[in-house]
Motif scaffolding. Structure first.
Motif, PDB file in Angstrom:
ATOM      1  N   ALA A  29       0.829  -1.210   0.000  1.00 28.81           N
ATOM      2  CA  ALA A  29       0.000   0.000   0.000  1.00 28.81           C
ATOM      3  C   ALA A  29       0.860   1.256   0.000  1.00 28.81           C
ATOM      4  N   LYS A  30       1.904   1.254   0.818  1.00 31.92           N
ATOM      5  CA  LYS A  30       2.768   2.428   0.905  1.00 31.92           C
ATOM      6  C   LYS A  30       3.516   2.659  -0.407  1.00 31.92           C
ATOM      7  N   SER A  31       3.975   1.575  -1.030  1.00 33.43           N
ATOM      8  CA  SER A  31       4.703   1.731  -2.290  1.00 33.43           C
ATOM      9  C   SER A  31       3.813   2.346  -3.366  1.00 33.43           C
ATOM     10  N   LEU A  32       2.522   2.053  -3.314  1.00 31.70           N
ATOM     11  CA  LEU A  32       1.578   2.589  -4.303  1.00 31.70           C
ATOM     12  C   LEU A  32       1.438   4.097  -4.181  1.00 31.70           C
ATOM     13  N   TRP A  33       1.252   4.600  -2.942  1.00 30.92           N
ATOM     14  CA  TRP A  33       1.073   6.054  -2.844  1.00 30.92           C
ATOM     15  C   TRP A  33       2.401   6.807  -3.012  1.00 30.92           C
ATOM     16  N   ILE A  34       3.513   6.162  -2.696  1.00 34.42           N
ATOM     17  CA  ILE A  34       4.800   6.801  -2.965  1.00 34.42           C
ATOM     18  C   ILE A  34       5.025   6.911  -4.479  1.00 34.42           C
ATOM     19  N   PHE A  35       4.655   5.862  -5.209  1.00 34.16           N
ATOM     20  CA  PHE A  35       4.717   5.917  -6.675  1.00 34.16           C
ATOM     21  C   PHE A  35       3.827   7.045  -7.200  1.00 34.16           C
ATOM     22  N   ALA A  36       2.603   7.126  -6.677  1.00 34.44           N
ATOM     23  CA  ALA A  36       1.664   8.163  -7.126  1.00 34.44           C
ATOM     24  C   ALA A  36       2.199   9.557  -6.821  1.00 34.44           C
ATOM     25  N   ARG A  37       2.774   9.722  -5.651  1.00 38.08           N
ATOM     26  CA  ARG A  37       3.327  11.029  -5.266  1.00 38.08           C
ATOM     27  C   ARG A  37       4.462  11.434  -6.203  1.00 38.08           C
ATOM     28  N   GLY A  38       5.292  10.470  -6.604  1.00 37.59           N
ATOM     29  CA  GLY A  38       6.363  10.768  -7.539  1.00 37.59           C
ATOM     30  C   GLY A  38       5.841  11.208  -8.897  1.00 37.59           C
ATOM     31  N   CYS A  39       4.764  10.570  -9.339  1.00 32.98           N
ATOM     32  CA  CYS A  39       4.154  10.959 -10.617  1.00 32.98           C
ATOM     33  C   CYS A  39       3.635  12.393 -10.560  1.00 32.98           C
ATOM     34  N   VAL A  40       3.044  12.750  -9.426  1.00 31.68           N
ATOM     35  CA  VAL A  40       2.530  14.116  -9.267  1.00 31.68           C
ATOM     36  C   VAL A  40       3.672  15.121  -9.304  1.00 31.68           C
ATOM     37  N   LYS A  41       4.765  14.802  -8.634  1.00 29.57           N
ATOM     38  CA  LYS A  41       5.909  15.719  -8.618  1.00 29.57           C
ATOM     39  C   LYS A  41       6.412  16.002 -10.029  1.00 29.57           C
ATOM     40  N   LEU A  42       6.344  14.971 -10.891  1.00 27.75           N
ATOM     41  CA  LEU A  42       6.846  15.103 -12.255  1.00 27.75           C
ATOM     42  C   LEU A  42       5.746  15.475 -13.248  1.00 27.75           C
ATOM     43  N   ASP A  43       4.493  15.450 -12.763  1.00 24.79           N
ATOM     44  CA  ASP A  43       3.329  15.728 -13.615  1.00 24.79           C
ATOM     45  C   ASP A  43       3.282  14.773 -14.805  1.00 24.79           C
ATOM     46  N   VAL A  44       3.446  13.487 -14.508  1.00 23.86           N
ATOM     47  CA  VAL A  44       3.397  12.446 -15.543  1.00 23.86           C
ATOM     48  C   VAL A  44       2.561  11.273 -15.039  1.00 23.86           C
ATOM     49  N   LYS A  45       2.068  10.474 -15.975  1.00 24.96           N
ATOM     50  CA  LYS A  45       1.354   9.230 -15.646  1.00 24.96           C
ATOM     51  C   LYS A  45       0.281   9.446 -14.574  1.00 24.96           C
ATOM     52  N   LEU A  46      -0.501  10.506 -14.727  1.00 23.80           N
ATOM     53  CA  LEU A  46      -1.463  10.852 -13.686  1.00 23.80           C
ATOM     54  C   LEU A  46      -2.625   9.865 -13.597  1.00 23.80           C
ATOM     55  N   THR A  47      -2.963   9.208 -14.699  1.00 25.30           N
ATOM     56  CA  THR A  47      -4.003   8.178 -14.638  1.00 25.30           C
ATOM     57  C   THR A  47      -3.504   6.980 -13.836  1.00 25.30           C
ATOM     58  N   GLU A  48      -2.262   6.570 -14.087  1.00 23.55           N
ATOM     59  CA  GLU A  48      -1.661   5.491 -13.300  1.00 23.55           C
ATOM     60  C   GLU A  48      -1.560   5.902 -11.832  1.00 23.55           C
ATOM     61  N   ALA A  49      -1.217   7.152 -11.611  1.00 24.26           N
ATOM     62  CA  ALA A  49      -1.098   7.649 -10.240  1.00 24.26           C
ATOM     63  C   ALA A  49      -2.442   7.593  -9.529  1.00 24.26           C
ATOM     64  N   LEU A  50      -3.507   7.947 -10.227  1.00 26.18           N
ATOM     65  CA  LEU A  50      -4.846   7.903  -9.640  1.00 26.18           C
ATOM     66  C   LEU A  50      -5.221   6.476  -9.269  1.00 26.18           C
ATOM     67  N   ASP A  51      -4.971   5.556 -10.185  1.00 27.72           N
ATOM     68  CA  ASP A  51      -5.270   4.148  -9.908  1.00 27.72           C
ATOM     69  C   ASP A  51      -4.452   3.644  -8.716  1.00 27.72           C
ATOM     70  N   ALA A  52      -3.175   4.033  -8.668  1.00 31.02           N
ATOM     71  CA  ALA A  52      -2.296   3.574  -7.590  1.00 31.02           C
ATOM     72  C   ALA A  52      -2.749   4.123  -6.240  1.00 31.02           C
ATOM     73  N   ALA A  53      -3.090   5.409  -6.188  1.00 27.49           N
ATOM     74  CA  ALA A  53      -3.525   6.009  -4.929  1.00 27.49           C
ATOM     75  C   ALA A  53      -4.821   5.372  -4.441  1.00 27.49           C
ATOM     76  N   ASN A  54      -5.748   5.132  -5.353  1.00 24.03           N
ATOM     77  CA  ASN A  54      -7.009   4.489  -4.972  1.00 24.03           C
ATOM     78  C   ASN A  54      -6.788   3.055  -4.506  1.00 24.03           C
ATOM     79  N   GLU A  55      -5.891   2.337  -5.193  1.00 24.50           N
ATOM     80  CA  GLU A  55      -5.598   0.962  -4.783  1.00 24.50           C
ATOM     81  C   GLU A  55      -4.949   0.943  -3.403  1.00 24.50           C
ATOM     82  N   SER A  56      -4.074   1.900  -3.160  1.00 26.00           N
ATOM     83  CA  SER A  56      -3.429   1.999  -1.849  1.00 26.00           C
ATOM     84  C   SER A  56      -4.467   2.143  -0.737  1.00 26.00           C
ATOM     85  N   ILE A  57      -5.399   3.042  -0.942  1.00 26.53           N
ATOM     86  CA  ILE A  57      -6.428   3.281   0.075  1.00 26.53           C
ATOM     87  C   ILE A  57      -7.310   2.052   0.260  1.00 26.53           C
TER      88      ILE A  57
END
Length: 208
Positions: free
Chosen positions: A136-164
């Motif tokens: 779960a933690k690895s998923l939101w850390i991945f999502a946070r990295g995507c946000v920082k770079l403003d890339v793969k935001l759909t993947e980031a959304l899926d990852a953050a939701n899966e984490s929760i």
């Protein structure tokens, strides 16, 4: 090992600068022992390097943190290739840390490294429920990295939701993981905001 443990204790007491000194001493010792007995103490060295990278990153020394994280990931991957059952969890952790360090420096390879860590933890969690929190933690850390770079935001959304969703499946641990879960929701809000979904982001922040 005592120096590594001392580093961890000092970190818990928020004495990060002292923890860095202690962890660097542990790293130097493990390197010396490894030179005297090739092939030994590599796992301990990788763990100490991962700890050092996290400490340096927390204090804003992102360049130094990346050097330590890259070294840790390199060693951990060699060990995991030789004996996955013993070293794959440490390899995943080193990749999570490396991905976060790369994202802090705006490096475009960060999401790929973070995704690799996520997939290792997914496999580990499928085999052993004890790894669900790390997954779960690895998923939101991945999502946070995507946000920082403003890339793969759909993947980031899926990852953050899966984490929760994973955190929600562990009700017995939710109280102990309260701060971590709150961070996951914060990352989800950040993802929505980066996607221009401001109402969703505001609603999440309102309930944090």
């Amino acid at each position: 090992l005592s120096l590594t443990n001392l580093g961890a204790c000092l970190t818990a007491l928020r004495k990060s600068e002292n923890a860095i000194i202690s962890t660097k001493k542990a790293i130097a010792l493990y390197r010396q022992l490894g030179r005297a007995n090739p092939g030994t103490y590599q796992s301990e060295l990788a763990a100490s390097l991962t700890n050092l990278a996290a400490l340096l990153s927390d204090l804003g020394y992102h360049g130094e943190a990346l050097v330590a994280a890259e070294d840790a990931a390199r060693i951990a991957q060699v060990l995991a290739n030789k004996k996955p059952s013993a070293h794959l969890p440490d390899c995943a952790l080193s990749l999570v840390n490396l991905g976060a360090c790369l994202a802090e420096l705006g490096r475009q390879e960060a999401p790929a490294v973070g995704r690799a860590a996520v997939e290792i933890y997914r496999r580990l969690a499928d085999i052993n429920d004890a790894f669900r929190q790390d997954f779960a933690k690895s998923l939101w850390i991945f999502a946070r990295g995507c946000v920082k770079l403003d890339v793969k935001l759909t993947e980031a959304l899926d990852a953050a939701n899966e984490s929760i969703s994973i955190y929600a499946s562990m009700p017995e641990l939710l109280e102990a993981l309260k701060a971590e879960v709150r961070t996951a929701f914060g990352v989800l809000a950040d993802v929505h905001e980066a996607r221009g979904e401001f109402a969703e982001a505001a609603d999440l922040r309102h309930h944090l």
